[in-house]
Enzyme design. Structure first.
Site, short mmCIF file in Angstrom:
data_model
loop_
_atom_site.label_atom_id
_atom_site.label_comp_id
_atom_site.label_asym_id
_atom_site.label_seq_id
_atom_site.Cartn_x
_atom_site.Cartn_y
_atom_site.Cartn_z
N HIS A 62 0.86 -1.18 0.00
CA HIS A 62 0.00 0.00 0.00
C HIS A 62 0.90 1.23 0.00
O HIS A 62 1.86 1.32 0.78
CB HIS A 62 -0.90 0.02 1.24
CG HIS A 62 -2.06 0.95 1.10
ND1 HIS A 62 -1.92 2.32 1.17
CD2 HIS A 62 -3.38 0.72 0.87
CE1 HIS A 62 -3.09 2.88 1.00
NE2 HIS A 62 -4.00 1.94 0.81
N ARG A 75 -1.97 1.03 -7.43
CA ARG A 75 -1.13 1.02 -6.23
C ARG A 75 0.32 0.66 -6.50
O ARG A 75 1.23 1.22 -5.88
CB ARG A 75 -1.73 0.05 -5.20
CG ARG A 75 -2.98 0.60 -4.56
CD ARG A 75 -3.59 -0.40 -3.60
NE ARG A 75 -4.71 0.21 -2.88
CZ ARG A 75 -5.51 -0.46 -2.07
NH1 ARG A 75 -5.32 -1.75 -1.88
NH2 ARG A 75 -6.51 0.15 -1.45
#
Length: 537
Positions: free
Chosen positions: A238, A287
């Protein structure tokens, strides 16, 4: 040490996240005797930490021009050529009905005054299609609703019981689980079907958004049972967890991607935009793109800062009410998002691969099913599209329960006897050492030399131990998962999705395929011939 007690059911579900509880509830509705087991408390899994929401295109409420087909297209784009298109279509098309069932079970999503659901946008999405609850507490609401429905539906739950190994029939099918209770006493849960919903492997790294229970237990169980794994080299980092200081370890507070979806931007210590010119979507790029860009930017040490960047959310005037979880985490470390940029850095987040399974949860081993993050259905490919994980758990949990009921009715599965079950022995590495070498050499940027270092360290530092405690079960699972990842990452000599090889920076057409991993008879993970997976998923 032999098993000292036994319990029986039609279906054993290992895990109490969105996928496991959804499956348990649907199986109960279908008349199956269900037993759910978890190694911690019922709400200690990863689901409750999910902030962003559920990506879904509702028939009567979506952006103009948005559609299920566009959601499918965005998912395939994020997956970088490794998604299974049939699986993507099946799961996303089932999304609206799955969300409707969840709401019927009591989940409350954020809504406008007219009753329509609020929607936000996250990286990789071409429209506002992510429904959420409690601002940025969607996972907590989903977990609350499913646990309450489990209690109301009288689905028995064994807490503080860790799954150690599968129990096999003479023909090699899975017919139960060997577990340790909270006092370390071994017991056997026998059932014709075992459903793994044990989550991911985030604790393989020093910094992660995952809770302490994410140690790859289900992946290890499945490999030892003879199942195949795939895409294990693809670990999504992330881009934005809250930076709490150099050397942060364990679970770090997540700063949901939806903050960027509503206008926040990434900047460095000099105030320069991190994502400017990197990707057409800039701060809302997929991401893997954002995490890699931040990593490259940190290496340049702008303003003398080399271990984090900043998320400027000062333009968001309702931060405290829209993102209360993020706001509270920031305040706890002395940051006021209304006036201060939020310090952030990438951290291990989601395993895109796992146990090879169909969208109905079936694996290549009779009696063994897998759903959620532990499973590789082909939805995510080389990189997960934001907020598709809760959706996958809802859809595949339901479908797996229905598959188990069907297989039982057809007599395709049967329980095993537990007479000669004993605790297994497995290679175990020191967790701190494993986390340090994986974080240094097998995180966002990898190369052949570093991957070889990890392999050598694990080879010389592992010790065979009997799995007689939860800690040993977890460390053995992390050891096996790390070895599987290293084998696949070393072989994939390209950069694709969230697998970045600094010595092979280009994507190669010859690598537009998944790699399969199996265990040798001695328990060593190796790459498997792709033909072995035909008919599995």
């Amino acid at each position: 040490m032999a098993a000292r007690w036994e319990a029986r059911a039609d279906l054993i579900v290992a895990g109490t996240g969105v996928a496991g509880l959804t499956a348990a509830l649907r199986a109960r509705e279908l008349g199956l005797r269900v037993l759910v087991v978890t190694k911690a408390a019922g709400d200690d899994g990863n689901t409750r930490w999910a902030q962003g929401g559920v990506a879904v295109v509702m028939e009567d409420q979506h952006d103009p021009g948005d559609s299920v087909a566009r959601h499918i297209e965005d998912t395939l784009t994020a997956g970088a050529g490794l998604c299974d298109e049939a699986a993507v279509s099946a799961i996303i098309s089932d999304g609206p009905a799955a969300v409707a069932r969840l709401r019927e079970r009591g989940a409350v999503f954020d809504a406008k005054p007219d009753g329509l659901l609020e929607r936000t946008r996250e990286g990789g999405h071409s429209a506002f299609r992510v429904v959420h609850a409690g601002g940025d507490a969607t996972g907590a609401e989903v977990e609350r609703a499913l646990l309450k429905a489990t209690v109301d539906g009288r689905v028995p739950l064994l807490e503080n019981h860790v799954a150690v190994d599968t129990v096999k029939t003479p023909l090699g099918a899975v017919g139960g689980l060997l577990v340790l209770d909270g006092n370390g006493v071994p017991g056997v849960l026998t059932a014709p079907a075992v459903l793994l919903a044990t989550g991911g492997i985030g604790q393989m790294y020093q910094a992660t958004s995952n809770p302490s229970v994410a140690t790859g237990d289900g992946l290890a169980l499945a490999l030892r049972a003879g199942a195949l794994a795939a895409d294990v080299e693809f670990i999504q980092f992330h881009p934005t967890v809250l930076y709490t200081g150099r050397g942060a370890r364990g679970r770090c507070p997540l700063v949901t991607e939806a903050v960027r979806g509503e206008g926040a931007v990434l900047v460095d210590a000099t105030g320069a935009r991190v994502m400017k010119g990197v990707h057409p979507l800039e701060d809302l790029a997929p991401r893997d793109v954002v995490a890699a860009a931040i990593t490259r930017h940190m290496a340049q040490e702008p303003g003398g800062v080399d271990d984090h960047v900043f998320l400027d959310a000062t333009s968001l005037h309702d931060m405290a009410s829209r993102f209360p979880t993020v706001y509270a985490a920031c305040v706890s470390v002395g940051v006021d998002p209304a006036v201060d940029p939020i310090p952030v850095a990438p951290a291990a987040h989601f395993a895109c691969g796992g146990v090879v399974s169909s969208v109905d949860g079936r694996t290549g081993v009779t009696g063994l099913y897998a759903v959620g993050e532990v499973a590789r259905t082909g939805l995510h490919g080389a990189n997960r599209l934001a907020s598709n994980s809760l959706l996958e758990g809802l859809v595949c949990g339901t479908r797996a329960a229905e598959a188990v009921a069907s297989d039982l009715a057809l007599g395709l599965i049967a329980p095993a006897r537990a007479s000669d079950v004993s605790l297994p022995t497995a290679p175990v590495a020191d967790r701190d050492l494993l986390q340090r070498v994986m974080s240094r050499y097998a995180a966002i940027g990898r190369d052949a030399e570093g991957l070889a270092v990890v392999g050598s360290v694990l080879d010389v530092s592992t010790v065979d131990k009997q799995l007689e405690s939860r800690e040993l079960v977890e460390d053995a699972a992390l050891t096996l998962a790390a070895r599987a990842l290293i084998a696949a990452a070393a072989e994939r000599t390209e950069s694709r999705g969230c697998h970045v090889r600094t010595d092979h920076v280009e994507r190669s057409g010859s690598w537009q395929r998944s790699q399969l991993v199996r265990l040798t008879p001695t328990g060593q993970p190796v790459l498997a011939d792709p033909v072995l997976a035909e008919g599995v998923a």
